[in-house]
Design an enzyme around this catalytic site. Structure first.
Site, PDB file in Angstrom:
ATOM      1  N   LYS A  22     -33.865  19.010  77.984  1.00 38.04           N
ATOM      2  CA  LYS A  22     -33.971  19.903  76.820  1.00 38.04           C
ATOM      3  C   LYS A  22     -32.757  19.766  75.908  1.00 38.04           C
ATOM      4  O   LYS A  22     -32.883  19.720  74.681  1.00 38.04           O
ATOM      5  CB  LYS A  22     -34.101  21.350  77.287  1.00 38.04           C
ATOM      6  N   ASN A  23     -31.565  19.703  76.509  1.00 36.11           N
ATOM      7  CA  ASN A  23     -30.345  19.670  75.701  1.00 36.11           C
ATOM      8  C   ASN A  23     -30.131  18.336  74.995  1.00 36.11           C
ATOM      9  O   ASN A  23     -29.258  18.218  74.140  1.00 36.11           O
ATOM     10  CB  ASN A  23     -29.126  20.008  76.568  1.00 36.11           C
ATOM     11  N   ARG A  92     -29.942  29.267  70.129  1.00 38.37           N
ATOM     12  CA  ARG A  92     -28.690  28.886  69.476  1.00 38.37           C
ATOM     13  C   ARG A  92     -28.705  27.455  68.945  1.00 38.37           C
ATOM     14  O   ARG A  92     -27.997  27.140  68.004  1.00 38.37           O
ATOM     15  CB  ARG A  92     -27.525  29.045  70.467  1.00 38.37           C
ATOM     16  N   CYS A 116     -25.179  36.059  72.932  1.00 37.36           N
ATOM     17  CA  CYS A 116     -25.403  35.127  74.033  1.00 37.36           C
ATOM     18  C   CYS A 116     -24.894  35.763  75.318  1.00 37.36           C
ATOM     19  O   CYS A 116     -23.780  36.277  75.357  1.00 37.36           O
ATOM     20  CB  CYS A 116     -24.688  33.803  73.783  1.00 37.36           C
ATOM     21  N   ARG A 121     -19.973  31.818  71.346  1.00 41.28           N
ATOM     22  CA  ARG A 121     -19.881  30.387  71.050  1.00 41.28           C
ATOM     23  C   ARG A 121     -19.708  30.243  69.537  1.00 41.28           C
ATOM     24  O   ARG A 121     -20.678  30.065  68.804  1.00 41.28           O
ATOM     25  CB  ARG A 121     -21.145  29.650  71.511  1.00 41.28           C
ATOM     26  N   VAL A 123     -19.012  28.987  65.730  1.00 35.45           N
ATOM     27  CA  VAL A 123     -19.423  27.760  65.048  1.00 35.45           C
ATOM     28  C   VAL A 123     -18.318  27.249  64.141  1.00 35.45           C
ATOM     29  O   VAL A 123     -18.573  26.469  63.231  1.00 35.45           O
ATOM     30  CB  VAL A 123     -20.727  27.996  64.244  1.00 35.45           C
ATOM     31  N   ASP A 124     -17.079  27.671  64.403  1.00 36.94           N
ATOM     32  CA  ASP A 124     -15.984  27.284  63.520  1.00 36.94           C
ATOM     33  C   ASP A 124     -15.748  25.774  63.500  1.00 36.94           C
ATOM     34  O   ASP A 124     -15.378  25.214  62.468  1.00 36.94           O
ATOM     35  CB  ASP A 124     -14.693  28.016  63.888  1.00 36.94           C
TER      36      ASP A 124
END
Length: 302
Positions: A22-23, A92, A116, A121, A123-124
């Site tokens: 999946k990832n 996500r 989450c 997590r 997103v910077d």
């Protein structure tokens, strides 16, 4: 399903097929946004997150045909460059459409991911990397607004810490950027390597695949391609350990030893046999008891 009832005490024997990862599949599905030509994928797992990503792409105007573990995507007529909160909050990985959208269309509006259960997590790193490539990014009403009206340009970006998602987003953005992009301290997981191989099949030159430094030459347009998603290494390893602890003998169809080599070393030290076969990977412990081993967990490839 509310509960699982397991009756133990029996060895596991026979064969079981390992699903596609999946990832690996999720960023590869997002990569279809980069191309005006079809992308045909095989070994795509039948999971809810895959369906959510396809729904997100379809609401943008991507034509998607789903078969038995196959997906064919055609993004030649993308009409929306928005990833709405209603879809992003459930998965996500939706943030992975940011890089492809701004790279191909010069604009994107992507909702910030929701909560989450396993922690924040941020997103910077996605934002910082895209800014290094010339994107203008603002946050408005919980959305990332990215613009690059003149297109993205190649840049050298060093991740201050390893990030799988940010590496994937910047790899895809670099595919259509003008010039060369170098990503230092990039993630090295097999899912990153699989995305790189898919981008290469689409016509993007990439050096350093599998290393912490990726060099990507941007192209003007991508071509049609076919790609098979790698098997899921977590599923492979989980099955292998279940066989080991029940003194079983199982062939993992489609499993790849190279994707779980570090875990395999510990299993072998414990007295388990793992051998490649023409159809996948055979795991067996038919004699003796398991030996205790010391394990140090580390980021991949540890």
């Amino acid at each position: 399903m509310q509960k699982l009832k397991i009756r133990g005490g029996q060895p596991l024997d026979g064969e079981v097929r390992v699903s596609g990862a999946k990832n690996a599949a999720l960023p590869i599905l997002s990569a279809a946004l980069l191309s005006g030509e079809p992308l045909a994928l095989s070994n795509v797992p039948a999971l809810n997150d895959i369906g959510t990503m396809l729904k997100l792409l379809q609401q943008m105007g991507v034509a998607a045909t789903r078969g038995d573990n196959t997906v064919t995507l055609d993004a030649r007529t993308v009409s929306e460059k928005v990833a709405p909160y209603e879809l992003v909050k459930t998965m996500r990985a939706s943030i992975l459409v940011l890089g492809p959208l701004v790279a191909r269309f010069g604009e994107a509006r992507v909702s910030l991911p929701g909560g989450c259960a396993i922690g924040a997590r941020p997103v910077d790193l996605h934002i910082a990397g895209l800014k290094a490539m010339g994107a203008e990014i603002d946050i408005d009403g919980g959305y990332l607004i990215a613009r690059a009206p003149a297109g993205l340009r190649g840049a050298r970006y060093t991740f201050p810490k390893v990030s799988v998602g940010a590496t994937e987003n910047l790899m895809m953005a670099a595919a259509l950027a003008k010039g060369t992009t170098v990503l230092d301290n990039a993630a090295r997981e097999p899912e990153i390597t699989d995305l790189a191989h898919c981008l290469a099949a689409l016509g993007v030159p990439i050096d350093g695949i599998g290393t912490e430094t990726l060099t990507i030459e941007g192209v003007e347009a991508l071509r049609a391609a076919e790609h098979s998603v790698i098997p899921d290494r977590i599923e492979t390893g989980t099955y292998a350990m279940a066989v080991a602890m029940t003194a079983g003998d199982v062939e993992l169809l489609g499993g790849r030893l190279d994707l779980i080599e570090t875990a395999a070393q510990s299993l072998r030290a414990a007295g388990v046999s793992l051998e490649p076969t023409p159809r996948g990977l055979r795991v067996q412990r038919t004699n003796g008891v398991l030996r205790g081993v010391d394990v140090m967990t580390e980021p991949y490839p540890g």
